[in-house]
Design an enzyme around this catalytic site. Structure first.
Site, PDB file in Angstrom:
ATOM      1  N   GLN A 187       0.820  -1.230   0.000  1.00  0.00           N
ATOM      2  CA  GLN A 187       0.000   0.000   0.000  1.00  0.00           C
ATOM      3  C   GLN A 187       0.845   1.267   0.000  1.00  0.00           C
ATOM      4  OE1 GLN A 187      -3.195   0.445  -0.458  1.00  0.00           O
ATOM      5  NE2 GLN A 187      -3.870  -1.674  -0.315  1.00  0.00           N
ATOM      6  N   HIS A 209      -0.870  -3.350  -9.140  1.00  0.00           N
ATOM      7  CA  HIS A 209      -2.254  -2.869  -9.284  1.00  0.00           C
ATOM      8  C   HIS A 209      -2.658  -1.876  -8.200  1.00  0.00           C
ATOM      9  CE1 HIS A 209      -4.701  -5.382  -6.332  1.00  0.00           C
ATOM     10  NE2 HIS A 209      -3.568  -6.033  -6.299  1.00  0.00           N
ATOM     11  N   CYS A 333     -10.146  -8.495  -0.140  1.00  0.00           N
ATOM     12  CA  CYS A 333     -10.346  -9.936  -0.241  1.00  0.00           C
ATOM     13  C   CYS A 333     -11.465 -10.396   0.688  1.00  0.00           C
ATOM     14  CB  CYS A 333      -9.050 -10.672   0.065  1.00  0.00           C
ATOM     15  SG  CYS A 333      -8.307 -10.148   1.595  1.00  0.00           S
TER      16      CYS A 333
HETATM   17  N1  PLP Z   1      -0.483  -6.420   1.363  1.00  0.00           N
HETATM   18  C1  PLP Z   1      -1.312  -5.381   1.474  1.00  0.00           C
HETATM   19  C2  PLP Z   1      -1.060  -4.360   2.514  1.00  0.00           C
HETATM   20  C3  PLP Z   1      -2.417  -5.276   0.620  1.00  0.00           C
HETATM   21  O1  PLP Z   1      -3.252  -4.236   0.734  1.00  0.00           O
HETATM   22  C4  PLP Z   1      -2.626  -6.272  -0.362  1.00  0.00           C
HETATM   23  C5  PLP Z   1      -3.805  -6.220  -1.255  1.00  0.00           C
HETATM   24  O2  PLP Z   1      -4.878  -5.803  -0.855  1.00  0.00           O
HETATM   25  C6  PLP Z   1      -1.697  -7.331  -0.449  1.00  0.00           C
HETATM   26  C7  PLP Z   1      -0.652  -7.371   0.427  1.00  0.00           C
HETATM   27  C8  PLP Z   1      -1.845  -8.402  -1.497  1.00  0.00           C
HETATM   28  O3  PLP Z   1      -1.475  -7.907  -2.754  1.00  0.00           O
HETATM   29  P1  PLP Z   1      -1.969  -8.603  -4.123  1.00  0.00           P
HETATM   30  O4  PLP Z   1      -3.397  -8.277  -4.278  1.00  0.00           O
HETATM   31  O5  PLP Z   1      -1.120  -7.989  -5.185  1.00  0.00           O
HETATM   32  O6  PLP Z   1      -1.695 -10.060  -3.977  1.00  0.00           O
END
Ligand code: PLP
Length: 387
Positions: A187, A209, A333
């Protein structure tokens, strides 16, 4: 209906110039970067220049960047890879001690679930205490690091509250105590300056992304000399640390996205700060029982997590969605699930308060007009739900 997207911590839209650049690559470069003929060389050159760009933007060496499929894979590679790495495995075997990893309950599930997995492999996991604003205590971190500590893993910015961690100081403590530091910068990257030359971090995870690049691509910075085992075995790509033919187009898009957002870092930060200020001032003034979850000052300028007493965050989300406004009531998620946010619970909110919380996250494409529209609609929905 006008659509307003205020869920940029879940994902951001890819920049038009990034889409254009990816399309060009998709149409013209198709070789396998591992092939030694002209088609392979063309592809390899593109990967090399993307790596060069990202390394230079981060103040790292090219050999310190490994491309992955995104934040989750980078984090898994860092945590599991260090644990299973030859050096660590030897050290564990020789001493017979139970080694530990220090982290916090505020981490993303990519970290927490990797840590759960490592527990089944014999790791001890120590989670630091968190205060009401969602901050860890550096003194506690210093005290908790012992001869058994292998690694400290803490995020740079929290996805739900936007809280920024003092990663410079965390890194200094880890250096002094001679333990490795992994930072989940998913982030933070593209939102705040991150110079690996200055921050004493050994591993740093990022994901395209979240900074207007494509989905399904990310990277892991691994400081020279840090040894870890690959997550999945295969070809010798990424110096044997990440087997599998590289996602050329997406890697190219990620490098360009990072270049663009890095140039605008300061101006975007200021713009987002003003949008958020207007939103929070308007909502806190216009409604009773609303407060900010997180560190008032020390958070990303794009994130506003609000506790709205007396409503269910999910109902609020659905009602805003009906008006074309996209927000989140938890981590991306977890959207769709009824579980209250583990981050907010760790900060001491009770389950009812955690479920009454909603997250707005802006990007540089959001406008003042959009905020005004939210200020007009949001109180109406809240008052209706409260009745
Ligand atoms: N770490 C943090 C702080 C996140 O906000 C996210 C995604 O929401 C992730 C890890 C995971 O990243 P990715 O969606 O690219 O797997």
């Amino acid at each position: 209906m006008t659509k307003i997207y205020l869920d940029n911590n879940a994902t951001t839209f890819p920049l038009p110039e990034v889409i254009r650049a990816m399309k060009e690559v998709q149409e013209s470069v198709f070789g396998n970067p591992s092939s030694i003929h002209w088609a392979g060389r063309e592809a390899r050159n593109l990967i090399n220049s993307a790596r060069e760009k990202i390394a230079s933007l981060l103040g790292a060496e090219e050999t310190e960047i490994v491309f992955t499929s995104g934040g989750t894979e980078s984090i898994n590679t860092a945590l599991v890879g260090i644990w299973e790495g030859r050096e660590t495995a030897d050290r564990r075997q020789e001493s017979g001690e139970r080694f530990e990893i220090i982290s916090s309950p505020l981490e993303h599930h990519a970290s927490l679930k990797s840590l759960e997995y490592l527990k089944t492999k014999g790791a001890e996991v120590v989670l630091l205490k968190v205060d009401r604003q969602g901050r860890i205590d550096l003194e506690e971190l210093g005290q908790k690091i012992s001869s058994k500590t292998l690694l400290v893993s803490l995020m740079g910015a929290n996805n739900e509250t936007g809280n920024l961690s003092p990663i410079q100081k965390i890194g200094e403590i880890c250096r002094e105590k001679k333990v490795l530091f992994h930072c989940d910068a998913v982030q933070a990257m593209g939102k705040v300056p991150l110079s690996i030359k200055k921050i004493p971090v050994d591993l740093l995870s990022f994901s395209a992304h979240k900074f207007h690049g494509p989905k399904g691509v990310g990277g892991l910075f691994i400081r020279q000399g840090v040894k870890l085992s690959p997550l999945h075995r295969g070809g010798n790509q990424e110096r044997g640390l990440r087997g599998g033919t590289e996602g050329l187009t997406m890697i190219h898009g990620m490098a360009l996205a990072l270049e663009v957002v890095s140039k605008e870092l300061e101006s975007s930060y200021g713009k987002l700060f003003l949008l958020r200020k207007r939103l929070e001032e308007g909502l806190l003034k216009g409604l009773d029982g609303v407060r900010v979850n997180g560190d008032g000052e020390g958070r990303l300028s794009n994130t506003s997590n609000l506790l709205v007493e007396g409503v269910d965050g999910e109902s609020l989300l659905f009602n805003l969605d009906l008006e074309g406004i996209a927000v989140s009531a938890g981590a991306a998620c977890e959207s769709g699930s009824l579980d209250p946010s583990h981050v907010l619970l760790a900060m001491g909110l009770n389950p009812r308060q955690a479920k009454a919380s909603i997250r707005f996250s802006f990007s540089k494409m959001n406008t003042q007009e959009e905020v005004e529209r939210v200020l007009e609609i949001f109180p109406r929905i809240v008052n209706r739900l409260r009745k």
